[in-house]
Design a protein around this motif. Structure first.
Motif, PDB file in Angstrom:
ATOM      1  N   GLY A 228       0.591  -1.407   0.150  1.00  7.54           N
ATOM      2  CA  GLY A 228      -0.060  -0.039   0.126  1.00  7.54           C
ATOM      3  C   GLY A 228       0.656   1.370  -0.108  1.00  7.54           C
ATOM      4  N   GLN A 229       1.802   1.595   0.855  1.00  7.14           N
ATOM      5  CA  GLN A 229       2.551   2.725   0.871  1.00  7.14           C
ATOM      6  C   GLN A 229       3.644   2.327   0.066  1.00  7.14           C
ATOM      7  N   GLY A 230       3.841   1.192  -0.965  1.00  3.13           N
ATOM      8  CA  GLY A 230       5.053   1.329  -2.611  1.00  3.13           C
ATOM      9  C   GLY A 230       3.567   2.433  -3.363  1.00  3.13           C
ATOM     10  N   VAL A 231       2.438   2.018  -3.271  1.00  2.00           N
ATOM     11  CA  VAL A 231       1.252   2.051  -4.829  1.00  2.00           C
ATOM     12  C   VAL A 231       0.870   3.742  -4.000  1.00  2.00           C
ATOM     13  N   ALA A 232       1.197   3.637  -2.885  1.00  2.00           N
ATOM     14  CA  ALA A 232       0.942   5.601  -2.190  1.00  2.00           C
ATOM     15  C   ALA A 232       1.803   6.477  -3.045  1.00  2.00           C
ATOM     16  N   LEU A 233       3.067   6.280  -3.227  1.00  2.00           N
ATOM     17  CA  LEU A 233       4.305   6.026  -2.836  1.00  2.00           C
ATOM     18  C   LEU A 233       4.467   6.856  -4.885  1.00  2.00           C
ATOM     19  N   PHE A 234       4.177   5.464  -5.216  1.00  2.00           N
ATOM     20  CA  PHE A 234       4.153   5.501  -7.143  1.00  2.00           C
ATOM     21  C   PHE A 234       3.187   6.170  -7.508  1.00  2.00           C
ATOM     22  N   ARG A 235       1.894   6.246  -7.325  1.00  2.00           N
ATOM     23  CA  ARG A 235       0.536   7.558  -7.234  1.00  2.00           C
ATOM     24  C   ARG A 235       0.733   9.141  -6.881  1.00  2.00           C
ATOM     25  N   GLU A 236       1.454   9.204  -5.990  1.00  2.00           N
ATOM     26  CA  GLU A 236       2.463  10.533  -5.466  1.00  2.00           C
ATOM     27  C   GLU A 236       3.233  10.950  -6.442  1.00  2.00           C
ATOM     28  N   GLU A 237       4.186  10.019  -6.789  1.00  2.91           N
ATOM     29  CA  GLU A 237       5.367  10.731  -7.594  1.00  2.91           C
ATOM     30  C   GLU A 237       4.515  10.362  -9.046  1.00  2.91           C
ATOM     31  N   VAL A 238       3.958   9.509  -9.075  1.00  2.00           N
ATOM     32  CA  VAL A 238       3.574  10.339 -11.250  1.00  2.00           C
ATOM     33  C   VAL A 238       2.671  11.484 -11.002  1.00  2.00           C
ATOM     34  N   ALA A 239       1.964  11.058  -9.715  1.00  5.26           N
ATOM     35  CA  ALA A 239       0.801  12.770 -10.059  1.00  5.26           C
ATOM     36  C   ALA A 239       1.934  13.945  -9.720  1.00  5.26           C
ATOM     37  N   LYS A 240       2.941  14.093  -8.860  1.00  4.09           N
ATOM     38  CA  LYS A 240       4.082  15.154  -8.889  1.00  4.09           C
ATOM     39  C   LYS A 240       4.391  15.758 -10.199  1.00  4.09           C
ATOM     40  N   GLY A 241       5.061  14.935 -11.402  1.00  2.00           N
ATOM     41  CA  GLY A 241       5.474  14.184 -12.356  1.00  2.00           C
ATOM     42  C   GLY A 241       4.390  14.740 -13.617  1.00  2.00           C
ATOM     43  N   MET A 242       3.825  14.092 -13.475  1.00  4.32           N
ATOM     44  CA  MET A 242       2.795  15.216 -14.445  1.00  4.32           C
ATOM     45  C   MET A 242       2.245  16.530 -14.364  1.00  4.32           C
ATOM     46  N   ALA A 243       2.472  16.885 -12.872  1.00  2.51           N
ATOM     47  CA  ALA A 243       2.029  18.197 -12.411  1.00  2.51           C
ATOM     48  C   ALA A 243       2.850  18.825 -13.659  1.00  2.51           C
ATOM     49  N   GLU A 244       4.340  18.864 -12.642  1.00  9.27           N
ATOM     50  CA  GLU A 244       5.459  18.919 -13.092  1.00  9.27           C
ATOM     51  C   GLU A 244       5.821  19.277 -15.095  1.00  9.27           C
ATOM     52  N   SER A 245       5.029  18.265 -14.999  1.00  9.56           N
ATOM     53  CA  SER A 245       5.150  18.381 -16.574  1.00  9.56           C
ATOM     54  C   SER A 245       4.486  19.227 -16.826  1.00  9.56           C
ATOM     55  N   ALA A 246       3.444  19.062 -16.917  1.00  7.05           N
ATOM     56  CA  ALA A 246       1.783  20.508 -17.229  1.00  7.05           C
ATOM     57  C   ALA A 246       2.305  21.529 -17.145  1.00  7.05           C
ATOM     58  N   LYS A 247       3.148  22.028 -15.514  1.00  9.31           N
ATOM     59  CA  LYS A 247       3.591  23.604 -15.836  1.00  9.31           C
ATOM     60  C   LYS A 247       4.197  23.671 -16.605  1.00  9.31           C
ATOM     61  N   VAL A 248       5.315  22.721 -17.312  1.00  8.48           N
ATOM     62  CA  VAL A 248       6.141  23.102 -18.000  1.00  8.48           C
ATOM     63  C   VAL A 248       5.617  23.498 -19.803  1.00  8.48           C
ATOM     64  N   MET A 249       4.395  22.458 -20.049  1.00  8.15           N
ATOM     65  CA  MET A 249       4.199  22.750 -21.145  1.00  8.15           C
ATOM     66  C   MET A 249       3.856  23.881 -20.784  1.00  8.15           C
ATOM     67  N   THR A 250       2.859  24.923 -20.491  1.00  7.95           N
ATOM     68  CA  THR A 250       2.022  25.709 -19.596  1.00  7.95           C
ATOM     69  C   THR A 250       2.888  26.719 -20.257  1.00  7.95           C
ATOM     70  N   GLU A 251       3.755  27.202 -19.584  1.00  8.43           N
ATOM     71  CA  GLU A 251       5.000  28.123 -19.143  1.00  8.43           C
ATOM     72  C   GLU A 251       5.265  27.376 -20.806  1.00  8.43           C
ATOM     73  N   ALA A 252       5.596  26.708 -21.788  1.00  8.54           N
ATOM     74  CA  ALA A 252       6.197  26.882 -22.537  1.00  8.54           C
ATOM     75  C   ALA A 252       4.812  26.909 -23.674  1.00  8.54           C
ATOM     76  N   LYS A 253       3.297  27.489 -23.512  1.00 10.29           N
ATOM     77  CA  LYS A 253       2.223  27.782 -24.312  1.00 10.29           C
ATOM     78  C   LYS A 253       2.122  26.093 -25.094  1.00 10.29           C
TER      79      LYS A 253
END
Length: 321
Positions: A228-253
């Protein structure tokens, strides 16, 4: 001349009759006109011929005799005894030797008195005991006989060195019944031991099984927690990574949908490599992608405000059938 030869021959006879040789381990009792006079010790001794007479030679060595007799217990069971008696003269003192020499008329009378005394002592002891007790009282019987005979034998000049009960047996019928009792007791003890052993075995097996179940449950619990802890961390890291990617792409229009498209293609590649012929349905519609983008932007906003990241549902939900 003949007279001298007669005197010489008479002297030889007198000397011969005067010499007494006493063997080692014995003493000789001398009487004069039927009355006790003295004791001759082992070796070469002399006496007055025709006056001093050897009344008796007494052995001071150990002597043994075997006894066989029957006694009756308190519950009227016949017991057959076979015993061996070892006795000897108490010592070589003059008074002791006199008792040995003159207490009994001869050796056979002494032996008869000794044997009958021992038999009577054992019979009186056995008469107070039950059949089942006799075999366990061998040493007590011997001590009882010795305690009663020591003083009596000392007055006769003897000492009881040893008394051994070599065999104690009952009648054949009693022996068979005793064997049956012993056999049934052994069977009962064996059954009880077998039952106890079976109980112990089953108890230990149950304890082992319980311990194994407990250990397995603890291990499963720990493994579930870790998963459970592994799945939670995995999901958290995926969410962080996707959010960061979305932020970068938004800034780059750039269009953030490219992220979803990349994830979608990676998922298809993974399914193709590891699939086993199963049919997989993916939500690749525009509505599904827009929903996922909104979730990513919400995560990004929470991270920007310093809130802890929420665990969101993956953008695509594979369904295996």
């Amino acid at each position: 001349m003949n007279f001298l030869l007669f005197l010489f021959g008479l002297a030889l006879v007198v000397v011969y009759l005067s010499v007494v040789i006493v063997q080692q381990g014995t003493v000789a009792v001398i009487t004069v006109f039927g009355k006790y006079a003295r004791v001759l010790r082992p070796g070469l001794n002399f006496r007055i011929p025709f006056i001093e007479v050897i009344y008796r030679r007494i052995s001071i060595q150990n002597r043994s005799v075997e006894l066989a007799f029957q006694a009756i217990t308190a519950d009227q069971a016949n017991v057959n005894f076979k015993a061996m008696l070892v006795y000897s003269v108490l010592n070589q003192e003059e008074e002791t030797v006199k008792n040995v020499a003159f207490k009994f008329i001869d050796e056979s009378s002494f032996m008869q008195a000794l044997i009958r005394t021992i038999e009577g002592s054992i019979r009186s002891f056995v008469a107070t005991k039950r059949q089942s007790e006799i075999l366990a009282l061998r040493s007590e019987i011997i001590e009882h006989v010795k305690a009663q005979l020591d003083t009596l034998l000392e007055s006769w000049g003897y000492h009881l060195t040893d008394l051994q009960l070599n065999d104690i047996a009952f009648d054949e019928v009693i022996m068979r019944s005793m064997a049956q009792v012993v056999a049934s007791s052994n069977l009962k003890a064996a059954a009880e031991n077998e039952g106890q052993a079976l109980l112990i075995t089953k108890t230990k097996a149950a304890e082992a099984e319980g311990n194994a179940i407990q250990i397995s449950a603890e291990a499963e619990k720990t493994a579930s927690q870790l998963r459970g802890q592994g799945v939670a961390l995995f999901r958290e890291e995926v969410a962080k990574g996707m959010a960061e990617s979305a932020k970068v792409m938004t800034e780059a229009k750039l269009d953030a949908s490219l992220i979803l498209f990349s994830i979608w293609t990676e998922a298809i590649k993974h399914f193709a490599e590891h699939g086993r012929g199963n049919v997989i349905f993916l939500d690749g519609s525009t509505e599904g992608m827009e929903k996922t983008m909104k979730q990513l932007l919400a995560v990004e906003k929470m991270n920007t405000n310093g809130d802890s990241g929420s665990i969101i549902t993956p953008p695509t939900t594979p369904d295996r059938r």
